[in-house]
Write a protein that holds these residues in place. Structure first.
Motif, PDB file in Angstrom:
ATOM      1  N   UNK A 159      -1.880  92.145  33.733  1.00  0.00           N
ATOM      2  CA  UNK A 159      -1.593  92.736  35.027  1.00  0.00           C
ATOM      3  C   UNK A 159      -2.905  93.066  35.728  1.00  0.00           C
ATOM      4  N   UNK A 160      -3.106  92.585  36.956  1.00  0.00           N
ATOM      5  CA  UNK A 160      -4.392  92.826  37.636  1.00  0.00           C
ATOM      6  C   UNK A 160      -4.611  94.297  37.916  1.00  0.00           C
ATOM      7  N   UNK A 161      -5.694  94.831  37.394  1.00  0.00           N
ATOM      8  CA  UNK A 161      -6.058  96.232  37.627  1.00  0.00           C
ATOM      9  C   UNK A 161      -7.523  96.400  37.235  1.00  0.00           C
ATOM     10  N   UNK A 162      -8.230  97.289  37.914  1.00  0.00           N
ATOM     11  CA  UNK A 162      -9.642  97.499  37.595  1.00  0.00           C
ATOM     12  C   UNK A 162      -9.819  98.276  36.294  1.00  0.00           C
ATOM     13  N   UNK A 163     -10.527  97.689  35.359  1.00  0.00           N
ATOM     14  CA  UNK A 163     -10.831  98.360  34.096  1.00  0.00           C
ATOM     15  C   UNK A 163     -12.336  98.599  34.006  1.00  0.00           C
ATOM     16  N   UNK A 164     -12.746  99.743  33.511  1.00  0.00           N
ATOM     17  CA  UNK A 164     -14.178  99.983  33.320  1.00  0.00           C
ATOM     18  C   UNK A 164     -14.707  99.094  32.197  1.00  0.00           C
ATOM     19  N   UNK A 194      -3.179  81.958  39.345  1.00  0.00           N
ATOM     20  CA  UNK A 194      -3.217  82.078  37.886  1.00  0.00           C
ATOM     21  C   UNK A 194      -4.495  82.791  37.470  1.00  0.00           C
ATOM     22  N   UNK A 195      -4.394  83.826  36.643  1.00  0.00           N
ATOM     23  CA  UNK A 195      -5.601  84.544  36.224  1.00  0.00           C
ATOM     24  C   UNK A 195      -6.504  83.675  35.363  1.00  0.00           C
TER      25      UNK A 195
END
Length: 420
Positions: free
Chosen positions: A72-77, A108-109
């Motif tokens: 799932x696209x989300x900003x991760x440190x 597509x990721x």
């Protein structure tokens, strides 16, 4: 007697159909909620079963699991790449596979990783071979790319206006077998190609400066450092203390005891280690609360529907006093009259119940198909053994509820009924 019941229902087919539809819709709501909740649990559990332990930077456990396991696209440190090197050299670890996000191609990721992870997801490729060069890519089973097709990665997602990278063009070298997970829609490339593409292939100290940033922020700061990537260079899957920062590492411990020790060891101020299955369990608890609420609403609806049907049936019995009186006058035993009225109502309940199951199953299939199309996670809609007991309880309840209007016929006097 059955012929008489069916003939009587045909005479009042409009009202009978309305009763069946009301029962079917109320049952369908319960069936859809039950089957869909089960489908989500089964689908997500199967999607996470190959990932024993997940290590990332300190932060949200749920965010880490959803991003690394379900893509799932989300900003991760980013955490220090030294963590990957340490895990890869740990004798308690079967393998440690880095995961790098940030790019996409046609929705597509594009995920940077190693051949070890691909071998776990798809022990045998559907076609082609694993990547061996920085410019190779292995696609998931749902990615519409043929062997040898070119992949031009885009920073971020197309719907937010990402910029297409010109420093490298990947070529598809293999395709994974279907996994029933979000990885079926992914494009897997060598992690070192991702690092070089985003200017993260330098020294450890340089990359560590960005360890607390999201992949998007780090990539934006490195945009000016983008340089062409040698697509023909051989991949290097050996990691050391100079390894660039990364958002997550998927770990396969050798034993269950090792898994718990590693989780404890990497739960600290800078890193977070989680069992994806435990994260899903907490999500299931929340989902279970929502399911309980929806089921309560569905049961309340069924009670109202049954009450309305009983009221209509009682009024119907009253309106059919002459018919019932005629049956009694012609010598029909009381038990036969009771059985006819009881049988008619029970038949309506059972017909509505069967129709409700079919509608509910179809509804759950449609919802699962929609969720699978958006997430690529296969969500199987299937009945379980406990559903049989629920069906039996409904039949028993229908038999008991149907008795009340039938017993009212015993109070009707044939003489009075014919005069009515």
């Amino acid at each position: 007697m059955m012929n008489f019941i069916l003939a009587d229902l045909r005479r009042f087919k409009g009202g009978a159909l309305a009763v069946i539809v009301l029962i079917a819709l109320s049952v369908a709501l319960s069936v859809t909620v039950t089957l869909q909740e089960r489908a989500v649990r089964l689908g997500s559990a199967r999607a996470a079963e190959k990932f024993d332990l997940l290590v990332g930077a300190a932060g949200s456990e749920t965010q880490l699991a959803l991003s690394a396991v379900f893509l799932q696209p989300s900003p991760l440190p980013l955490m220090s790449g030294a963590v990957l090197a340490k895990l890869a050299a740990d004798p308690r670890v079967d393998f440690a596979a880095p995961v790098g996000f940030g790019d996409s191609e046609a929705g597509h990721p594009v995920v940077g990783t190693t051949t070890a992870l691909i071998s776990v997801l798809s022990p045998k490729l559907a076609e082609g071979v694993l990547f061996a060069r920085l410019g190779d890519a292995v696609v998931g089973s749902d990615v519409p790319k043929q062997l040898g097709a070119e992949i031009k990665p885009m920073h971020g997602l197309a719907d937010i206006g990402g910029e297409t990278h010109t420093e490298i063009v990947y070529k598809v070298s293999g395709r994974m077998a279907p996994t029933g997970t979000a990885w079926d829609r992914a494009i897997l490339v060598p992690i070192r190609a991702v690092w070089q593409l985003h200017g993260m292939a330098g020294g450890h100290d340089h990359d560590h400066d960005h360890a607390g940033e999201t992949p998007e922020a780090a990539a934006e700061e490195h945009d000016h450092e983008h340089a062409p990537v040698d697509a023909d260079a051989a991949i290097d899957e050996h990691f050391d203390a100079e390894t660039p920062g990364l958002p997550a590492v998927l770990v396969k411990p050798k034993t269950i005891a090792d898994a718990y020790r590693l989780r404890q060891e990497y739960r600290g101020e800078t890193t977070l280690a989680v069992f994806p299955a435990e994260v899903l369990t907490r999500l299931y608890a929340t989902l279970g609360d929502a399911r309980s609420l929806l089921l309560a609403i569905a049961i309340g609806t069924q009670v109202i529907v049954i009450a309305a049907i009983l009221l209509v049936t009682i009024m119907h019995v009253g309106a059919r006093q002459r018919q019932i009186g005629a049956l009694r006058a012609f010598g029909a035993p009381r038990r036969s009259v009771v059985a006819i009225v009881w049988g008619e109502l029970l038949l309506l309940f059972l017909a509505g119940f069967v129709m409700g199951i079919l509608i509910g199953y179809a509804g759950a299939q449609l919802i699962s198909a929609s969720l699978t199309a958006s997430t690529a996670v296969r969500m199987p809609v299937e009945f379980a053994r406990e559903d049989i007991s629920l069906a039996v309880w409904f039949v028993v309840l229908a038999m008991l509820v149907s008795i009340l209007p039938a017993l009212l016929t015993l109070r009707l006097s044939p003489a009075k009924a014919l005069k009515a």
